[in-house]
Every structure is written in C-alpha cells, then in structure tokens.
Design a protein around this motif. Sequence first.
Motif, PDB file in Angstrom:
ATOM      1  N   ALA A 181      83.614  33.744  43.829  1.00 52.43           N
ATOM      2  CA  ALA A 181      83.079  33.388  45.155  1.00 52.43           C
ATOM      3  C   ALA A 181      84.037  32.473  45.910  1.00 52.43           C
ATOM      4  O   ALA A 181      84.240  32.625  47.123  1.00 52.43           O
ATOM      5  CB  ALA A 181      81.715  32.716  44.997  1.00 52.43           C
ATOM      6  N   ILE A 182      84.647  31.520  45.199  1.00 50.81           N
ATOM      7  CA  ILE A 182      85.563  30.567  45.849  1.00 50.81           C
ATOM      8  C   ILE A 182      86.839  31.270  46.291  1.00 50.81           C
ATOM      9  O   ILE A 182      87.340  31.024  47.394  1.00 50.81           O
ATOM     10  CB  ILE A 182      85.864  29.384  44.898  1.00 50.81           C
ATOM     11  CG1 ILE A 182      84.644  28.459  44.843  1.00 50.81           C
ATOM     12  CG2 ILE A 182      87.097  28.607  45.346  1.00 50.81           C
ATOM     13  CD1 ILE A 182      84.747  27.326  43.844  1.00 50.81           C
ATOM     14  N   ARG A 183      87.367  32.161  45.458  1.00 53.18           N
ATOM     15  CA  ARG A 183      88.567  32.916  45.853  1.00 53.18           C
ATOM     16  C   ARG A 183      88.308  33.723  47.119  1.00 53.18           C
ATOM     17  O   ARG A 183      89.145  33.774  48.021  1.00 53.18           O
ATOM     18  CB  ARG A 183      89.013  33.849  44.712  1.00 53.18           C
ATOM     19  CG  ARG A 183      89.643  33.118  43.537  1.00 53.18           C
ATOM     20  CD  ARG A 183      90.288  34.095  42.569  1.00 53.18           C
ATOM     21  NE  ARG A 183      90.505  33.461  41.282  1.00 53.18           N
ATOM     22  CZ  ARG A 183      89.780  33.706  40.188  1.00 53.18           C
ATOM     23  NH1 ARG A 183      88.790  34.572  40.231  1.00 53.18           N
ATOM     24  NH2 ARG A 183      90.055  33.084  39.053  1.00 53.18           N
ATOM     25  N   PHE A 184      87.137  34.356  47.176  1.00 53.01           N
ATOM     26  CA  PHE A 184      86.789  35.139  48.368  1.00 53.01           C
ATOM     27  C   PHE A 184      86.668  34.230  49.592  1.00 53.01           C
ATOM     28  O   PHE A 184      87.145  34.567  50.679  1.00 53.01           O
ATOM     29  CB  PHE A 184      85.461  35.878  48.138  1.00 53.01           C
ATOM     30  CG  PHE A 184      84.964  36.610  49.352  1.00 53.01           C
ATOM     31  CD1 PHE A 184      85.473  37.849  49.701  1.00 53.01           C
ATOM     32  CD2 PHE A 184      83.998  36.045  50.185  1.00 53.01           C
ATOM     33  CE1 PHE A 184      85.038  38.523  50.836  1.00 53.01           C
ATOM     34  CE2 PHE A 184      83.549  36.698  51.318  1.00 53.01           C
ATOM     35  CZ  PHE A 184      84.077  37.947  51.638  1.00 53.01           C
ATOM     36  N   GLU A 185      86.031  33.061  49.425  1.00 53.70           N
ATOM     37  CA  GLU A 185      85.853  32.129  50.544  1.00 53.70           C
ATOM     38  C   GLU A 185      87.196  31.636  51.077  1.00 53.70           C
ATOM     39  O   GLU A 185      87.388  31.524  52.289  1.00 53.70           O
ATOM     40  CB  GLU A 185      84.991  30.946  50.103  1.00 53.70           C
ATOM     41  CG  GLU A 185      84.591  30.034  51.252  1.00 53.70           C
ATOM     42  CD  GLU A 185      83.676  28.896  50.826  1.00 53.70           C
ATOM     43  OE1 GLU A 185      83.572  27.914  51.594  1.00 53.70           O
ATOM     44  OE2 GLU A 185      83.078  28.975  49.748  1.00 53.70           O
ATOM     45  N   LEU A 186      88.135  31.339  50.161  1.00 52.05           N
ATOM     46  CA  LEU A 186      89.457  30.866  50.577  1.00 52.05           C
ATOM     47  C   LEU A 186      90.213  31.955  51.332  1.00 52.05           C
ATOM     48  O   LEU A 186      90.906  31.688  52.313  1.00 52.05           O
ATOM     49  CB  LEU A 186      90.267  30.421  49.357  1.00 52.05           C
ATOM     50  CG  LEU A 186      89.746  29.175  48.618  1.00 52.05           C
ATOM     51  CD1 LEU A 186      90.535  28.953  47.344  1.00 52.05           C
ATOM     52  CD2 LEU A 186      89.824  27.938  49.511  1.00 52.05           C
ATOM     53  N   GLU A 187      90.065  33.193  50.867  1.00 51.31           N
ATOM     54  CA  GLU A 187      90.712  34.322  51.554  1.00 51.31           C
ATOM     55  C   GLU A 187      90.112  34.511  52.944  1.00 51.31           C
ATOM     56  O   GLU A 187      90.836  34.722  53.924  1.00 51.31           O
ATOM     57  CB  GLU A 187      90.519  35.584  50.708  1.00 51.31           C
ATOM     58  CG  GLU A 187      91.417  36.734  51.112  1.00 51.31           C
ATOM     59  CD  GLU A 187      91.260  37.943  50.200  1.00 51.31           C
ATOM     60  OE1 GLU A 187      91.415  39.066  50.697  1.00 51.31           O
ATOM     61  OE2 GLU A 187      90.972  37.755  48.997  1.00 51.31           O
ATOM     62  N   ASP A 188      88.798  34.412  53.026  1.00 49.60           N
ATOM     63  CA  ASP A 188      88.091  34.558  54.303  1.00 49.60           C
ATOM     64  C   ASP A 188      88.472  33.443  55.280  1.00 49.60           C
ATOM     65  O   ASP A 188      88.612  33.673  56.478  1.00 49.60           O
ATOM     66  CB  ASP A 188      86.584  34.547  54.054  1.00 49.60           C
ATOM     67  CG  ASP A 188      85.776  34.633  55.329  1.00 49.60           C
ATOM     68  OD1 ASP A 188      85.904  35.632  56.048  1.00 49.60           O
ATOM     69  OD2 ASP A 188      85.032  33.673  55.623  1.00 49.60           O
ATOM     70  N   LEU A 189      88.663  32.223  54.743  1.00 52.53           N
ATOM     71  CA  LEU A 189      89.008  31.066  55.567  1.00 52.53           C
ATOM     72  C   LEU A 189      90.319  31.286  56.313  1.00 52.53           C
ATOM     73  O   LEU A 189      90.470  30.895  57.474  1.00 52.53           O
ATOM     74  CB  LEU A 189      89.118  29.827  54.664  1.00 52.53           C
ATOM     75  CG  LEU A 189      89.035  28.456  55.325  1.00 52.53           C
ATOM     76  CD1 LEU A 189      87.660  28.225  55.927  1.00 52.53           C
ATOM     77  CD2 LEU A 189      89.344  27.369  54.317  1.00 52.53           C
ATOM     78  N   ASN A 190      91.273  31.945  55.656  1.00 50.26           N
ATOM     79  CA  ASN A 190      92.580  32.187  56.265  1.00 50.26           C
ATOM     80  C   ASN A 190      92.594  33.377  57.209  1.00 50.26           C
ATOM     81  O   ASN A 190      93.566  33.574  57.937  1.00 50.26           O
ATOM     82  CB  ASN A 190      93.628  32.405  55.159  1.00 50.26           C
ATOM     83  CG  ASN A 190      93.959  31.117  54.446  1.00 50.26           C
ATOM     84  OD1 ASN A 190      94.287  30.117  55.068  1.00 50.26           O
ATOM     85  ND2 ASN A 190      93.839  31.114  53.121  1.00 50.26           N
ATOM     86  N   MET A 191      91.522  34.167  57.188  1.00 49.99           N
ATOM     87  CA  MET A 191      91.475  35.357  58.049  1.00 49.99           C
ATOM     88  C   MET A 191      90.556  35.186  59.249  1.00 49.99           C
ATOM     89  O   MET A 191      90.517  36.051  60.117  1.00 49.99           O
ATOM     90  CB  MET A 191      91.006  36.570  57.217  1.00 49.99           C
ATOM     91  CG  MET A 191      92.000  36.985  56.147  1.00 49.99           C
ATOM     92  SD  MET A 191      91.296  38.176  54.998  1.00 49.99           S
ATOM     93  CE  MET A 191      90.991  39.560  56.083  1.00 49.99           C
ATOM     94  N   ARG A 192      89.817  34.090  59.300  1.00 52.00           N
ATOM     95  CA  ARG A 192      88.848  33.889  60.383  1.00 52.00           C
ATOM     96  C   ARG A 192      89.533  33.725  61.729  1.00 52.00           C
ATOM     97  O   ARG A 192      90.559  33.040  61.830  1.00 52.00           O
ATOM     98  CB  ARG A 192      88.033  32.634  60.124  1.00 52.00           C
ATOM     99  CG  ARG A 192      86.763  32.888  59.361  1.00 52.00           C
ATOM    100  CD  ARG A 192      85.945  31.631  59.285  1.00 52.00           C
ATOM    101  NE  ARG A 192      85.195  31.590  58.042  1.00 52.00           N
ATOM    102  CZ  ARG A 192      84.570  30.523  57.590  1.00 52.00           C
ATOM    103  NH1 ARG A 192      84.638  29.400  58.267  1.00 52.00           N
ATOM    104  NH2 ARG A 192      83.895  30.565  56.460  1.00 52.00           N
ATOM    105  N   PRO A 193      88.938  34.281  62.813  1.00 50.97           N
ATOM    106  CA  PRO A 193      89.497  34.054  64.158  1.00 50.97           C
ATOM    107  C   PRO A 193      89.395  32.584  64.567  1.00 50.97           C
ATOM    108  O   PRO A 193      90.255  32.077  65.283  1.00 50.97           O
ATOM    109  CB  PRO A 193      88.623  34.931  65.067  1.00 50.97           C
ATOM    110  CG  PRO A 193      87.956  35.901  64.163  1.00 50.97           C
ATOM    111  CD  PRO A 193      87.819  35.231  62.843  1.00 50.97           C
TER     112      PRO A 193
END
Length: 519
Positions: A181-193
């Motif tokens: 879950a944390i890996r996914f959140e970190l990846e999402d954090l860098n892709m957010r507009p």
Amino acid sequence: MAAAMAWLRRGAWGPARRCGLAAGRSYSGGGAYPSVSLTCPLPGVPKAVFAAAEGRERFETRVTVLENGLRVASQKKFGQFCTVGLLINSGSRHEAKYLSGISHFLEKLAFSSTAQFGSKDEILLTLEKHGGICDCQASRDTIMYAVSADAKGLDTVVNLLADVALQPRLSDEEIEMTRTAIRFELEDLNMRPDPEPLLTEMIHAAAYRDNTVGLNRFCPVENTDKIDREVLHSYLRNYYTPDRMVLAGVGIEHEQLVECARKHLLGVEPVWGSGQSKDVDRSVAQYTGGIVKVEKDMSDVSLGPTPIPELTHIMIGLESCSFLEEDFIPFAVLNMMMGGGGSFSAGGPGKGMFTRLYLNVLNRHHWMYNATSYHHSYEDTGLLCIHASADPKQVREMVEIITREFILMAGAVGEVELERAKTQLKSMLMMNLESRPVIFEDVGRQVLATNTRKLPHELCALISQVKSADIKRVVTKMLHKKPAVAALGDLTDLPTYEHIQTALSSKDGRLPRMYRLFR
C-alpha cells in the motif's frame, strides 16, 4: 399530541372560540377547516419547555488525569452520535533515531487485527452494530485513532480503541500488505497533478534540514522492506505510553468516558511490554533555511481532453512561531489576509477574492496559475509559506513577484483589509467547529499540547484584538530569518538561493539584475 390532533379533526371548536379560533374553509368531507390562533395553547398538548441560556461551564472542556498519566478530555454536544479517539504525542518528527517511515506504517496498520479482534473486518462489523466508522491519521507530531459511533456504544468503542493502540498483532501478512500500500501511495504521490503534498514535504526538509519536523512524513521506498514488527515494537515501547496520550470525546458525558478509560486503559499491559520510556527524542526544532530542488518533467502530468499545461512550482517560506506563542494569532490573521488560491477559483469575498494574493498577484499577472499562502504551526516552531506556479519560462518573474509580496507584508495594512481578514478567520473557525470530528481533533490536540483548551469565543476575542502594528511586528521579525525554498519542475530559469535571500533582505523585494553578453 394524539388527543389534540383528534380534537382538530372533529372540528370541536366551541370552547376554543374564546381563544380566537374561528371556522374557515371546509374539508371536502364537509368538516370545517379551522383558522388556528397561535396565542392560545391547544387542548391536550403538553406545556412547552423552552431551553434556557445556561452557564459557560456547560460548554467548557473537562479534563481528568488518570493515575498512569493518561488525560481524558470531553466536550458536550447535542446529538445521538459521538466521536471518541486516542491522540498520541508521536509522529515523524520523533523518528531521528529510527528508520524513517514508522509513523506512515502505523497509520496504514491501524484498525487491523488485535488481541481481541481477529481481523479488520471483525472490527468494522463490531462498529457497524453501533453505526460507527473509524479512521487513523498520522502527522509530523501526532497520531490519531478516532471512531464516530452511537453514544450508547461508548464502552465498546473505548475497548476497541485501547485494543487497536496497545494490542495490535502486526502479523507478517498485514505488514507485507502495508508495504504494498505504501509503495503504491508513493508512486501515486509523484504522479498527481496537484504537487502540494510533495512541495509541503520539500519545504519542511529545506526549512528544518535533517531534524524534527524536517524529517520525511512519508516512508522512503528504500525503508519499506526494512521496517518489521521488531522495529515497530521498539518505537511503540518508547512513544505509546499513557503519559503521551489523550483520550478525547465529543458528544458524551465526561464521567462515563472517565469510567470507560479506567476500565480499558488503566493497568493494561501493551503487547510490546510495559516499562518506562528510555529513548524519547525531546529535540526542539532547529530552523536552518535552505533550498530543496527536484528537476522533473511536468509536461505529461495530466493528459486528456483538457490537459494541465506544463508548470514549475515554487514554494518560499520563512519561520513564524509555535502555536503556543502569543504571536500565533497575528500570524493566523496574516495568513488569512494573504489568502490566494488557483487562477480558476470562483466566488465572492468568502472565497478569498479580496485577499492580497488575488488582488496583487493573480488579478495582475494572468500567466500565474496559482498563488496560495499556507501556515504550518507546531509546538516549538512554525512556517509561513507562499506556493506559486507558472510556465517554466516565467519562473524568475514569478519568484520576484512572491518575494515582493513578502516585503509588502511589512508595509501599511489597511483597516478594511485587516477587519476583513479577522472576520474571515473567525467565520472559518466557527464554521469548522460546527463539525463534531473537528471539535474532537481540536479538543485532543489542545489538551495534548497544553493540558487545557481555549474555547472558540476566547480565540475570537484574541483575533479581534489584533492590530496592524502586530502584523508589522511579526513580519519584520520573520523577514530577518533565512528563507526556505522548494522548487519542482523545469528549473532552468530558477534564481539562485543567494539571489532569493538578497531579494527578501532588500527594501522592494526585487531580485538582483542579471546581465548577459549573449542571449
């Protein structure tokens, strides 16, 4: 009431005519349709009991300290439901001696299996019987476990909170799921507009380099595999102690909450073992100032029918003060006065359209996409920042506009704009404190930091006392500090840190001129 309704339906108006009741139109069935006077009580209706204005003590937050040091705080509020939770003086600022990211792990692992409950589903089913929901939030200085449920289920709720905080199983399967879950959140954090969460991390890292609130709130990718049950237990042993906890409740009786706290939180042996904290980090935040830059291609952040153009994001901050200091209120008014937002925000004064960052920045410079003021405050420091975004080719001009706004803060403050900012701050405070979960968080955080709580009317009185001289005083003091700068995107035209520092030390906020022989 039933008797009164039957009386109305029968059309028995004889005795009532003395009270000014007269027959009016007729029902389709032939019965008289009454014209009812409100000056006389209706027969059969109980006498109304009106609410009286009670003493201030009814609205005060009550605090009791148990034998083990745990503080129990409650606030009355009308309604069937209550919000109860545990707030713990623990967060990413305390991770200097540990692997960074422990608080992030604990937030994700909250409300998983415990000594009494075999799984998260079992916890949710237990809460469902009382119409309850649960949540856990970890910040830099506090971790909060909260439940909103029917007040009749208070004993079940406090029992569950105690079990979740002090008896988590932390199974290998749950820890592995948390890593994913944390890996996914970190990846999402860098892709957010919206890069605001990322910029907030960067500005804290720049302002408090490698100490306390400057430590990363999110778990670094390289630490996800290193954090296990043993690491978590060693941290919990030091920071999850009763003297660092507050059990806060809104919408329940204080005596009832204290009784539940004694039953479920007094003399309980945590799963990691009892004993005194040996290695608690009591470091005071050290403001360093500095710059954190991340070169990143932002051209494809938000594709689709209406893509967001490529933007460079800059955040400039200066040290303000802690929320325990008297200057906290003038800084809160200043932050409201600066206001700002996105260039596409719409609305009236309530949306901040008369704030300085709208009037002086967004209204005058059409190419700026965002200019927003933020104020982060902790128990030993604070940070006032302005976040701005624009096309990469106009970064230098954007930075100069923001540094000029910082310098103008120390200038004349109009009576009208000051009163508007104070009124808007009071309005926002009172509107937020209509929500039960917000009252709960306010009670918990204030009691955790100060062992007491300032009530809304006290805060409003302090806001009303702020003068333009107070604004000028706190800004002048703030401008003597080194700036903190965070920059994200295409940074080709970003001025040097030294130039930004020079601009904030000048009288007009202008960057030093640059002369080039070749263009």
